[in-house]
Design a protein around this motif. Structure first.
Motif, PDB file in Angstrom:
ATOM      1  N   HIS A  35      58.354  42.718  16.888  1.00 18.75           N
ATOM      2  CA  HIS A  35      56.882  43.557  17.586  1.00 18.75           C
ATOM      3  C   HIS A  35      57.231  44.702  17.976  1.00 18.75           C
ATOM      4  O   HIS A  35      57.830  44.956  18.871  1.00 18.75           O
ATOM      5  CB  HIS A  35      56.014  42.305  18.077  1.00 18.75           C
ATOM      6  CG  HIS A  35      56.447  42.235  19.522  1.00 18.75           C
ATOM      7  ND1 HIS A  35      56.997  41.303  19.849  1.00 18.75           N
ATOM      8  CD2 HIS A  35      55.594  43.023  20.659  1.00 18.75           C
ATOM      9  CE1 HIS A  35      57.309  41.269  21.672  1.00 18.75           C
ATOM     10  NE2 HIS A  35      56.148  42.380  21.643  1.00 18.75           N
ATOM     11  N   ALA A  37      53.938  47.646  19.899  1.00 16.57           N
ATOM     12  CA  ALA A  37      52.813  47.964  20.386  1.00 16.57           C
ATOM     13  C   ALA A  37      52.752  49.215  21.169  1.00 16.57           C
ATOM     14  O   ALA A  37      53.467  48.785  21.983  1.00 16.57           O
ATOM     15  CB  ALA A  37      52.579  46.402  20.967  1.00 16.57           C
ATOM     16  N   TYR A  39      50.460  49.759  24.453  1.00 12.14           N
ATOM     17  CA  TYR A  39      49.508  48.327  24.936  1.00 12.14           C
ATOM     18  C   TYR A  39      47.813  49.468  25.260  1.00 12.14           C
ATOM     19  O   TYR A  39      47.240  48.402  26.014  1.00 12.14           O
ATOM     20  CB  TYR A  39      49.981  47.814  25.993  1.00 12.14           C
ATOM     21  CG  TYR A  39      50.775  46.862  25.123  1.00 12.14           C
ATOM     22  CD1 TYR A  39      50.398  45.260  25.437  1.00 12.14           C
ATOM     23  CD2 TYR A  39      52.676  47.032  24.896  1.00 12.14           C
ATOM     24  CE1 TYR A  39      51.354  44.218  24.898  1.00 12.14           C
ATOM     25  CE2 TYR A  39      53.220  46.230  24.897  1.00 12.14           C
ATOM     26  CZ  TYR A  39      52.834  44.281  24.312  1.00 12.14           C
ATOM     27  OH  TYR A  39      53.185  43.702  23.610  1.00 12.14           O
ATOM     28  N   PHE A  42      45.593  47.881  22.111  1.00  9.36           N
ATOM     29  CA  PHE A  42      46.235  46.160  22.118  1.00  9.36           C
ATOM     30  C   PHE A  42      44.477  45.059  22.156  1.00  9.36           C
ATOM     31  O   PHE A  42      44.395  45.745  22.618  1.00  9.36           O
ATOM     32  CB  PHE A  42      47.154  45.836  23.098  1.00  9.36           C
ATOM     33  CG  PHE A  42      47.696  44.570  23.101  1.00  9.36           C
ATOM     34  CD1 PHE A  42      48.775  44.788  21.739  1.00  9.36           C
ATOM     35  CD2 PHE A  42      46.523  43.592  23.394  1.00  9.36           C
ATOM     36  CE1 PHE A  42      49.211  43.243  21.876  1.00  9.36           C
ATOM     37  CE2 PHE A  42      47.165  42.620  23.124  1.00  9.36           C
ATOM     38  CZ  PHE A  42      48.897  41.985  22.222  1.00  9.36           C
ATOM     39  N   PRO A  43      44.401  44.662  21.157  1.00  8.83           N
ATOM     40  CA  PRO A  43      45.650  44.955  19.791  1.00  8.83           C
ATOM     41  C   PRO A  43      45.641  45.216  19.167  1.00  8.83           C
ATOM     42  O   PRO A  43      46.164  45.200  17.810  1.00  8.83           O
ATOM     43  CB  PRO A  43      45.196  42.812  20.611  1.00  8.83           C
ATOM     44  CG  PRO A  43      44.056  42.686  20.514  1.00  8.83           C
ATOM     45  CD  PRO A  43      43.655  43.681  21.092  1.00  8.83           C
ATOM     46  N   SER A  45      47.275  47.725  17.712  1.00  7.78           N
ATOM     47  CA  SER A  45      48.119  48.361  17.702  1.00  7.78           C
ATOM     48  C   SER A  45      49.566  47.153  17.552  1.00  7.78           C
ATOM     49  O   SER A  45      50.440  47.657  16.899  1.00  7.78           O
ATOM     50  CB  SER A  45      48.582  49.124  19.043  1.00  7.78           C
ATOM     51  OG  SER A  45      48.895  48.585  19.985  1.00  7.78           O
ATOM     52  N   LEU A  46      48.851  46.429  17.726  1.00 11.57           N
ATOM     53  CA  LEU A  46      49.946  45.457  18.125  1.00 11.57           C
ATOM     54  C   LEU A  46      50.736  45.073  16.072  1.00 11.57           C
ATOM     55  O   LEU A  46      49.977  45.176  15.358  1.00 11.57           O
ATOM     56  CB  LEU A  46      49.689  43.638  17.894  1.00 11.57           C
ATOM     57  CG  LEU A  46      50.923  42.507  17.638  1.00 11.57           C
ATOM     58  CD1 LEU A  46      52.043  42.778  19.050  1.00 11.57           C
ATOM     59  CD2 LEU A  46      50.049  41.314  18.266  1.00 11.57           C
ATOM     60  N   HIS A  91      48.848  43.080  10.817  1.00 12.73           N
ATOM     61  CA  HIS A  91      49.963  43.286  11.093  1.00 12.73           C
ATOM     62  C   HIS A  91      50.979  42.301  10.968  1.00 12.73           C
ATOM     63  O   HIS A  91      51.448  42.917  12.443  1.00 12.73           O
ATOM     64  CB  HIS A  91      48.779  42.507  13.087  1.00 12.73           C
ATOM     65  CG  HIS A  91      47.812  42.495  13.101  1.00 12.73           C
ATOM     66  ND1 HIS A  91      47.579  44.205  14.359  1.00 12.73           N
ATOM     67  CD2 HIS A  91      46.166  43.115  13.192  1.00 12.73           C
ATOM     68  CE1 HIS A  91      46.260  44.299  14.920  1.00 12.73           C
ATOM     69  NE2 HIS A  91      45.495  43.711  13.906  1.00 12.73           N
TER      70      HIS A  91
END
Length: 115
Positions: A35, A37, A39, A42-43, A45-46, A91
């Motif tokens: 993964h 990301a 942060y 987030f979430p 951008s995960l 995602h």
């Protein structure tokens, strides 16, 4: 890395490790999961990347709707650690060792920057 960010990342890793171990048994051609990301976003951008051995294995998994199985497993395990995704389709992505070797000389760090 701040404590809260580290805890979030550890929870993501814990959830994805469970999915990875299940998928290695249930999904032909599946090899590993990772993964990325940001942060601070987030979430949303995960990005979860499911890595298969070849592009043909990805296509076969999609034909058998095992991509849906993987997305549901990922979403379910993340939910268990308190991470809710609005739409897992945005995602979860699929990639292959074959494509990384051909396009990035096997350099996954470089390739993941593109995801």
């Amino acid at each position: 890395m701040q404590k809260t960010v580290k805890k979030l990342d550890n929870n993501v890793i814990k959830a994805l490790t469970i999915v990875c171990e299940q998928a290695k048994q249930a999904v032909p051609g599946f090899e590993w999961i990772t993964h990325t990301a940001s942060y601070d976003r987030f979430p949303g951008s995960l990005a979860v990347i499911c890595v298969f051995d070849t592009q043909a294995s990805i296509e076969q998994a999609q034909a058998q709707q095992l991509d849906v199985y993987l997305r549901r497993q990922i979403q379910g395990q993340l939910l268990k650690v308190g991470i809710k995704l609005k739409d897992a389709r945005h995602h979860v992505r699929y990639d292959s060792e074959q494509a990384c070797e051909a396009q990035n000389n096997g350099n996954w760090q470089q390739r993941l920057k593109l995801h």
